[in-house]
Structures are given as C-alpha cells and as structure tokens.
Design a protein around this motif. Structure first.
Motif, PDB file in Angstrom:
ATOM      1  N   GLN A  61       0.850  -1.186   0.000  1.00 63.33           N
ATOM      2  CA  GLN A  61       0.000   0.000   0.000  1.00 63.33           C
ATOM      3  C   GLN A  61       0.886   1.237   0.000  1.00 63.33           C
ATOM      4  O   GLN A  61       1.999   1.208   0.527  1.00 63.33           O
ATOM      5  N   PRO A  62       0.418   2.328  -0.600  1.00 62.00           N
ATOM      6  CA  PRO A  62       1.229   3.543  -0.621  1.00 62.00           C
ATOM      7  C   PRO A  62       1.497   4.064   0.786  1.00 62.00           C
ATOM      8  O   PRO A  62       0.646   3.974   1.677  1.00 62.00           O
ATOM      9  N   VAL A  63       2.681   4.577   0.981  1.00 58.81           N
ATOM     10  CA  VAL A  63       3.053   5.201   2.250  1.00 58.81           C
ATOM     11  C   VAL A  63       2.251   6.486   2.415  1.00 58.81           C
ATOM     12  O   VAL A  63       2.110   7.265   1.475  1.00 58.81           O
ATOM     13  N   LEU A  64       1.694   6.695   3.598  1.00 55.38           N
ATOM     14  CA  LEU A  64       1.073   7.973   3.946  1.00 55.38           C
ATOM     15  C   LEU A  64       2.157   8.840   4.567  1.00 55.38           C
ATOM     16  O   LEU A  64       2.994   8.347   5.321  1.00 55.38           O
ATOM     17  N   TYR A  65       2.136  10.146   4.292  1.00 55.72           N
ATOM     18  CA  TYR A  65       3.172  11.012   4.859  1.00 55.72           C
ATOM     19  C   TYR A  65       2.715  12.470   4.868  1.00 55.72           C
ATOM     20  O   TYR A  65       1.732  12.831   4.227  1.00 55.72           O
ATOM     21  N   TYR A  66       3.452  13.267   5.610  1.00 59.67           N
ATOM     22  CA  TYR A  66       3.335  14.719   5.509  1.00 59.67           C
ATOM     23  C   TYR A  66       4.738  15.265   5.306  1.00 59.67           C
ATOM     24  O   TYR A  66       5.728  14.570   5.529  1.00 59.67           O
ATOM     25  N   VAL A  67       4.818  16.497   4.845  1.00 60.47           N
ATOM     26  CA  VAL A  67       6.110  17.123   4.590  1.00 60.47           C
ATOM     27  C   VAL A  67       6.430  18.037   5.757  1.00 60.47           C
ATOM     28  O   VAL A  67       5.630  18.917   6.104  1.00 60.47           O
ATOM     29  N   ASN A  68       7.609  17.829   6.388  1.00 61.30           N
ATOM     30  CA  ASN A  68       7.984  18.664   7.530  1.00 61.30           C
ATOM     31  C   ASN A  68       8.713  19.931   7.073  1.00 61.30           C
ATOM     32  O   ASN A  68       8.896  20.154   5.869  1.00 61.30           O
ATOM     33  N   ASP A  69       9.144  20.746   8.027  1.00 59.74           N
ATOM     34  CA  ASP A  69       9.792  22.016   7.691  1.00 59.74           C
ATOM     35  C   ASP A  69      11.185  21.850   7.090  1.00 59.74           C
ATOM     36  O   ASP A  69      11.766  22.797   6.583  1.00 59.74           O
ATOM     37  N   LYS A  70      11.728  20.630   7.111  1.00 59.00           N
ATOM     38  CA  LYS A  70      13.021  20.347   6.469  1.00 59.00           C
ATOM     39  C   LYS A  70      12.816  19.782   5.063  1.00 59.00           C
ATOM     40  O   LYS A  70      13.752  19.316   4.439  1.00 59.00           O
ATOM     41  N   ASN A  71      11.557  19.790   4.603  1.00 55.73           N
ATOM     42  CA  ASN A  71      11.172  19.241   3.300  1.00 55.73           C
ATOM     43  C   ASN A  71      11.409  17.734   3.213  1.00 55.73           C
ATOM     44  O   ASN A  71      11.686  17.192   2.154  1.00 55.73           O
ATOM     45  N   GLU A  72      11.290  17.050   4.363  1.00 52.79           N
ATOM     46  CA  GLU A  72      11.380  15.603   4.423  1.00 52.79           C
ATOM     47  C   GLU A  72       9.962  15.030   4.422  1.00 52.79           C
ATOM     48  O   GLU A  72       9.032  15.662   4.921  1.00 52.79           O
ATOM     49  N   TYR A  73       9.826  13.840   3.875  1.00 51.47           N
ATOM     50  CA  TYR A  73       8.553  13.139   3.870  1.00 51.47           C
ATOM     51  C   TYR A  73       8.498  12.281   5.132  1.00 51.47           C
ATOM     52  O   TYR A  73       9.285  11.352   5.282  1.00 51.47           O
ATOM     53  N   VAL A  74       7.568  12.585   6.032  1.00 56.32           N
ATOM     54  CA  VAL A  74       7.483  11.904   7.327  1.00 56.32           C
ATOM     55  C   VAL A  74       6.368  10.855   7.280  1.00 56.32           C
ATOM     56  O   VAL A  74       5.200  11.189   7.035  1.00 56.32           O
ATOM     57  N   PHE A  75       6.745   9.592   7.504  1.00 62.83           N
ATOM     58  CA  PHE A  75       5.792   8.491   7.487  1.00 62.83           C
ATOM     59  C   PHE A  75       4.675   8.732   8.495  1.00 62.83           C
ATOM     60  O   PHE A  75       4.909   9.184   9.614  1.00 62.83           O
ATOM     61  N   VAL A  76       3.438   8.377   8.090  1.00 64.35           N
ATOM     62  CA  VAL A  76       2.277   8.479   8.976  1.00 64.35           C
ATOM     63  C   VAL A  76       1.640   7.101   9.081  1.00 64.35           C
ATOM     64  O   VAL A  76       1.254   6.507   8.065  1.00 64.35           O
ATOM     65  N   ASP A  77       1.541   6.599  10.305  1.00 63.86           N
ATOM     66  CA  ASP A  77       0.803   5.365  10.550  1.00 63.86           C
ATOM     67  C   ASP A  77      -0.676   5.689  10.316  1.00 63.86           C
ATOM     68  O   ASP A  77      -1.179   6.691  10.836  1.00 63.86           O
ATOM     69  N   PRO A  78      -1.395   4.878   9.539  1.00 70.36           N
ATOM     70  CA  PRO A  78      -2.798   5.180   9.255  1.00 70.36           C
ATOM     71  C   PRO A  78      -3.645   5.431  10.504  1.00 70.36           C
ATOM     72  O   PRO A  78      -4.554   6.258  10.477  1.00 70.36           O
ATOM     73  N   LYS A  79      -3.324   4.762  11.614  1.00 71.78           N
ATOM     74  CA  LYS A  79      -4.128   4.973  12.826  1.00 71.78           C
ATOM     75  C   LYS A  79      -3.865   6.341  13.457  1.00 71.78           C
ATOM     76  O   LYS A  79      -4.636   6.791  14.296  1.00 71.78           O
ATOM     77  N   ASP A  80      -2.789   7.032  13.042  1.00 74.40           N
ATOM     78  CA  ASP A  80      -2.485   8.370  13.564  1.00 74.40           C
ATOM     79  C   ASP A  80      -2.945   9.492  12.639  1.00 74.40           C
ATOM     80  O   ASP A  80      -2.789  10.667  12.951  1.00 74.40           O
ATOM     81  N   ARG A  81      -3.513   9.129  11.506  1.00 74.21           N
ATOM     82  CA  ARG A  81      -3.859  10.124  10.486  1.00 74.21           C
ATOM     83  C   ARG A  81      -4.820  11.198  11.004  1.00 74.21           C
ATOM     84  O   ARG A  81      -4.576  12.392  10.826  1.00 74.21           O
ATOM     85  N   ASP A  82      -5.932  10.788  11.614  1.00 73.35           N
ATOM     86  CA  ASP A  82      -6.926  11.758  12.087  1.00 73.35           C
ATOM     87  C   ASP A  82      -6.328  12.739  13.082  1.00 73.35           C
ATOM     88  O   ASP A  82      -6.585  13.944  13.017  1.00 73.35           O
ATOM     89  N   LYS A  83      -5.529  12.238  13.998  1.00 73.62           N
ATOM     90  CA  LYS A  83      -4.903  13.098  15.006  1.00 73.62           C
ATOM     91  C   LYS A  83      -3.995  14.137  14.346  1.00 73.62           C
ATOM     92  O   LYS A  83      -4.044  15.321  14.666  1.00 73.62           O
ATOM     93  N   LEU A  84      -3.161  13.691  13.404  1.00 69.97           N
ATOM     94  CA  LEU A  84      -2.242  14.610  12.734  1.00 69.97           C
ATOM     95  C   LEU A  84      -2.991  15.633  11.886  1.00 69.97           C
ATOM     96  O   LEU A  84      -2.614  16.808  11.842  1.00 69.97           O
ATOM     97  N   GLU A  85      -4.060  15.192  11.232  1.00 68.44           N
ATOM     98  CA  GLU A  85      -4.861  16.142  10.449  1.00 68.44           C
ATOM     99  C   GLU A  85      -5.527  17.169  11.360  1.00 68.44           C
ATOM    100  O   GLU A  85      -5.616  18.350  11.005  1.00 68.44           O
ATOM    101  N   SER A  86      -5.954  16.745  12.556  1.00 66.69           N
ATOM    102  CA  SER A  86      -6.567  17.692  13.496  1.00 66.69           C
ATOM    103  C   SER A  86      -5.545  18.704  14.013  1.00 66.69           C
ATOM    104  O   SER A  86      -5.907  19.784  14.465  1.00 66.69           O
ATOM    105  N   GLU A  87      -4.256  18.352  13.920  1.00 70.47           N
ATOM    106  CA  GLU A  87      -3.180  19.272  14.304  1.00 70.47           C
ATOM    107  C   GLU A  87      -2.759  20.178  13.141  1.00 70.47           C
ATOM    108  O   GLU A  87      -1.811  20.949  13.259  1.00 70.47           O
ATOM    109  N   GLY A  88      -3.457  20.039  12.001  1.00 69.93           N
ATOM    110  CA  GLY A  88      -3.179  20.905  10.867  1.00 69.93           C
ATOM    111  C   GLY A  88      -2.218  20.355   9.829  1.00 69.93           C
ATOM    112  O   GLY A  88      -1.859  21.046   8.883  1.00 69.93           O
TER     113      GLY A  88
END
Length: 131
Positions: A61-88
C-alpha cells in the motif's frame, strides 16, 4: 535517453533484544537520482512511489506522509492520520515523492516493513520502458 522502470524492494527490520516495552527505532530512506553514475548530473523532478507491506505479502500500500519544515517526507501510521490532520498537518496518500533541486528526497520515520520503491515519472526527454 532511454531508461527502464525498475521497482526496488527492501526490508527494514529490527532485532528483538528481549527488552520489554521496547519500541523499534524508525528508519529513514534517502534517494539520490543521478545521471549514469553516483557522481553524475543531479536529476531534479523525477517522481517515485514508495509502498510498504507489514505482513510480508505482495499486498503493498502507498506510504502515507506529511512534509515537515526540512522538506522531508514523514511516514504516517494510518491509525495516527486523524490526530495529525486535526493538528493541521496535510497527509498525502499516494506515496509519491519527487526529487528536489539536488536530485534527492528523504523519507523519515519508516517502521519495520517490506518496501517497494518505483520510479513512476521520468524527466522530460527521458523515456521509460515498461518491462
């Protein structure tokens, strides 16, 4: 220039040392795309897809991620997705990453799993054969 589409497979494992409550340390992956050799011209704008399988099957399955301030792709565990999205954080779901002006990108926070990295889009003027 003619190239070929190649999928690279690798496994990120950890060793169980018998410690209780020990969480395996996450790993990072840096990809550097060059023309010809390691010292060749840096190739920005090449698109890759990173996928993973936690159960050692061909069910990638494709890796879920967000981009941090260092322009790195940070892995996101699917079970943490909602929490991270609620943090913006904007969670990207296709597992696609593009090489930067230095011809590279970096994923961080990768858990122990089987991974498949595939080049999915070549630079203009380059051909990719599907074989």
């Amino acid at each position: 220039k003619e190239g070929s589409v190649t999928a690279y497979y690798f496994t990120r494992q950890y060793q169980n040392l018998g410690l209780t409550d020990a969480k395996p340390k996450a790993s990072s992956l840096t990809i550097r795309k060059r023309e010809g050799t390691l010292n060749g011209k840096k190739l920005p704008g090449v698109k890759f897809k990173l996928e993973y399988s936690l159960d050692a099957s061909d069910n990638y399955q494709p890796v879920l991620y967000y981009v941090n301030d260092k322009n790195e792709y940070v892995f996101v565990d699917p079970k943490d997705r909602d929490k991270l999205e609620s943090e913006g954080k904007t969670i990207l779901t296709k597992g696609e990453a593009m090489t930067d002006e230095n011809g590279q990108f970096r994923f961080t926070g990768l858990p122990a799993a089987d991974y498949r990295l595939t080049e999915v889009e070549a630079l203009e003027g380059c051909l990719m054969s599907r074989g």
